[in-house]
Design an enzyme around this catalytic site. Structure first.
Site, PDB file in Angstrom:
ATOM      1  N   CYS A   1       0.839  -1.203   0.000  1.00 32.41           N
ATOM      2  CA  CYS A   1       0.000   0.000   0.000  1.00 32.41           C
ATOM      3  C   CYS A   1       0.878   1.259   0.000  1.00 32.41           C
ATOM      4  O   CYS A   1       1.476   1.562  -1.026  1.00 32.41           O
ATOM      5  CB  CYS A   1      -0.980  -0.050   1.155  1.00 32.41           C
ATOM      6  SG  CYS A   1      -2.487   0.849   0.766  1.00 32.41           S
TER       7      CYS A   1
ATOM      8  N   HIS B   1      -3.629  -5.147   0.370  1.00 31.80           N
ATOM      9  CA  HIS B   1      -3.063  -5.700   1.608  1.00 31.80           C
ATOM     10  C   HIS B   1      -3.078  -7.229   1.588  1.00 31.80           C
ATOM     11  O   HIS B   1      -4.032  -7.843   2.080  1.00 31.80           O
ATOM     12  CB  HIS B   1      -3.867  -5.205   2.813  1.00 31.80           C
ATOM     13  CG  HIS B   1      -3.695  -3.749   3.069  1.00 31.80           C
ATOM     14  ND1 HIS B   1      -2.789  -3.252   3.969  1.00 31.80           N
ATOM     15  CD2 HIS B   1      -4.294  -2.673   2.511  1.00 31.80           C
ATOM     16  CE1 HIS B   1      -2.849  -1.938   3.973  1.00 31.80           C
ATOM     17  NE2 HIS B   1      -3.756  -1.558   3.092  1.00 31.80           N
TER      18      HIS B   1
ATOM     19  N   GLU C   1      -1.481  -9.241   3.406  1.00 41.17           N
ATOM     20  CA  GLU C   1      -1.404  -9.811   4.767  1.00 41.17           C
ATOM     21  C   GLU C   1      -2.778 -10.150   5.327  1.00 41.17           C
ATOM     22  O   GLU C   1      -2.909 -11.027   6.182  1.00 41.17           O
ATOM     23  CB  GLU C   1      -0.654  -8.843   5.701  1.00 41.17           C
ATOM     24  CG  GLU C   1      -1.368  -7.553   6.089  1.00 41.17           C
ATOM     25  CD  GLU C   1      -1.290  -6.438   5.038  1.00 41.17           C
ATOM     26  OE1 GLU C   1      -0.937  -6.729   3.882  1.00 41.17           O
ATOM     27  OE2 GLU C   1      -1.601  -5.284   5.379  1.00 41.17           O
TER      28      GLU C   1
END
Ligand code: GLN
Length: 538
Positions: free
Chosen positions: A384, A509, A511
């Site tokens: 990001c 994102h 993750e």
């Protein structure tokens, strides 16, 4: 099962006892027995969602596929259960009141005085039942944020009492998580705070069915008996939750204590099988006895609070275990990085991740870090804001443009990262970013395409600024390739460098989609690249 069963998890004595981890561990055990499970969290604060909270106050913000910004506990639920959560899995007091007040304005309570009981409690109950009514789940585990006795959580506790009254003991139950402190001077574990906390719960009309006791030392039979007698529970419903090395041990510890068996027996559910935890144990085995080791630098703004980057840290744990590799993450404050310090700060790292973030502070340090890893061919993953820094850095130092992101410098000559037109009109802050899962098409033959083994992916977003496509041709010509594009808007989602062993920046994102069962391929391959880098530089 024909009807969903409801399990509530409350907390007492102190906060931060790990209700979310206990809830997720129980969920994992029930799931491993073949049941379908979901977990929801009620947060007693007035923000409509945690999106507007400072990470230092509340840790990172977790975004689900359908877009809402939610509590960090969901960052334990999804990785443990490997099931996707949504808006319904996280509800705050603010959202409950907002719903009730909106209904009031629409005249839904015409003629009535709108009150905490029954209107707020009814709205809470409606939200409790929402997931059960989908028919998709055998068990709904609902975590009530805060501690019993807090003024804020009272309406939630009252709603739980009503649900238990309505559904009865075979369809709903309460697990109370408390702390058993150890007094060094007396060399004793103390049960009194737990007794008081259960008394408090009883004063609201709730008798807990199971006590889960956080403790530094094992609970003796004598302590268990005392707790059972004074808190009015069966002795085998006193569950020890001893401090663990990692949160991933907790499902196995809970299995040893037979938490799942107690829950099933209370809810009169027969289970056909013992929990199947082979994969989990395999993951844990590799996590605890890795063959390799790498050092990764996480360059961010909020490094003094590890919770601010929790899902990144967890994604590294999942990816590390998959690679049989211990990932040592060094938290590096981007404010400490300058042209002068960058070399010594990043020395000895096998890979660098530049973290997501907001605002101006520390941004130049992040850009400097990217420059160093680009020039020194150190594996890089930009997430990001990290990807945006990579774009700015490339424009500045390779294209030689006076470039920036308008987040840092609104008057920059070359806004290579800029607000989209529709974002420019937005003046309110809550829930107004590009949020939730969006599609991304990966270019055939790109690194990202190899990493994912796919050409169409869906990843979660949480940002306002975007790659400015006016500069795309120049960037590509100079070697920064747009490897992933949103098929609907044409926005750049992934950038890669041609002449670099492993340099990937993603606008989304990754993750947030990593789980124990399915570590995220970007993290996995990034760890692999760091291992390779380490090997080559020895
Ligand atoms: N501040 C940047 C934006 O809003 C990046 C956000 C992030 O890293 N999540 O676009």
């Amino acid at each position: 099962m024909s009807q969903a069963k409801y399990i509530f998890v409350t907390g007492g004595v102190t906060s931060s006892l790990g209700k979310g981890i206990i809830a997720a561990s129980l969920g994992k055990l029930l799931q491993a027995r073949g049941f379908t499970v979901t977990i929801q969290k009620f947060d007693p604060y007035i923000n409509i969602d945690p999106g507007t909270l400072n990470p230092y106050e509340h840790g990172e913000c977790y975004v689900t596929d359908d877009g809402p910004e939610t509590d960090l506990d969901l960052c334990t639920y999804e990785p443990f259960l490997n099931v996707r959560t949504s808006q319904a899995n996280n509800v705050t007091t603010g959202r409950i009141y907002n719903n009730v007040i909106t209904k009031e304005r629409h005249g839904e309570y015409l003629g009535k005085t709108v009150q905490v009981v029954p209107h707020i409690t009814d709205e809470i109950k409606r939200n409790i039942f929402l997931l059960g009514e989908t028919g998709q789940y055998d068990f709904i585990i609902t975590e009530i944020g805060g501690s019993v006795g807090d003024i804020e959580s009272l309406p939630f506790v009252e709603a739980v009492r009503q649900v238990r009254w309505e559904l009865g003991a075979n369809n709903s139950m309460v697990i109370h998580l408390t702390l058993i402190p150890y007094l060094k001077a007396a060399k004793e574990l103390k049960t009194k705070p737990t007794q008081h906390s259960v008394k408090e719960l009883l004063s609201y009309g709730i008798q807990p069915d199971i006590l889960v006791c956080r403790t530094e030392l094992p609970l003796s039979m004598e302590i268990r008996k005392k707790l059972a007698l004074f808190c009015n529970v069966n002795i085998n419903s006193v569950i020890e939750a001893i401090d663990a090395d990692t949160i991933y041990d907790v499902p196995l510890l809970m299995k040893k204590e037979k938490l799942d068996e107690r829950v099933l027996s209370k809810l009169k559910v027969t289970s056909k099988q013992e929990p199947e935890l082979e994969q989990w144990k395999g993951f844990l085995g590799k996590l605890k006895n890795p063959m390799n080791e790498v050092n990764i630098g996480l360059v961010g703004k909020y490094v003094s609070l590890p919770d601010a980057y929790k899902s990144i840290a967890e994604a590294f744990i999942h990816a590390g275990s998959q690679n049989d590799c211990k990932v040592n993450v060094s938290w590096i404050s981007s404010e400490d990085i300058t042209k002068e310090t960058v070399k010594e700060t990043l020395a000895g790292l096998d890979g660098v991740l530049v973290a997501p973030g907001f605002g101006e502070r520390g941004l130049e340090g992040k850009i400097e870090a990217v420059r160093y890893v680009r020039e020194n061919k150190i594996p890089f993953l930009g997430i990001c804001l990290g990807m945006q820094c990579a774009v700015v850095e490339f424009a500045r130092h390779v294209l030689k443009l006076e470039a920036s992101t308008t987040e840092l410098n609104p008057k920059t000559k070359h806004p290579v990262i800029d607000l989209m037109e529709e974002q420019k009109k937005i003046t309110t802050k809550g829930g107004t970013m590009r949020l939730g899962a969006y599609a991304c098409k990966l270019k055939k033959g790109s690194k990202a395409n190899h990493i994912y083994g796919d050409t169409l992916i869906h990843e979660r977003h949480r940002h306002r600024y975007e790659f400015n496509n006016k500069y795309l041709d120049q960037m590509e010509e100079a070697g920064m390739k747009a490897a992933g594009i949103n098929p609907d808007s044409g926005l750049v989602e992934v950038v890669e460098l041609k002449d670099h062993p492993w340099f990937v920046g993603v606008q989304y994102h990754p993750e947030l989609r990593s789980t124990v069962q399915n570590p995220h391929p970007l993290f996995s391959k990034f760890v692999g690249a760091a291992m390779e880098h380490k090997k080559n530089s020895q």
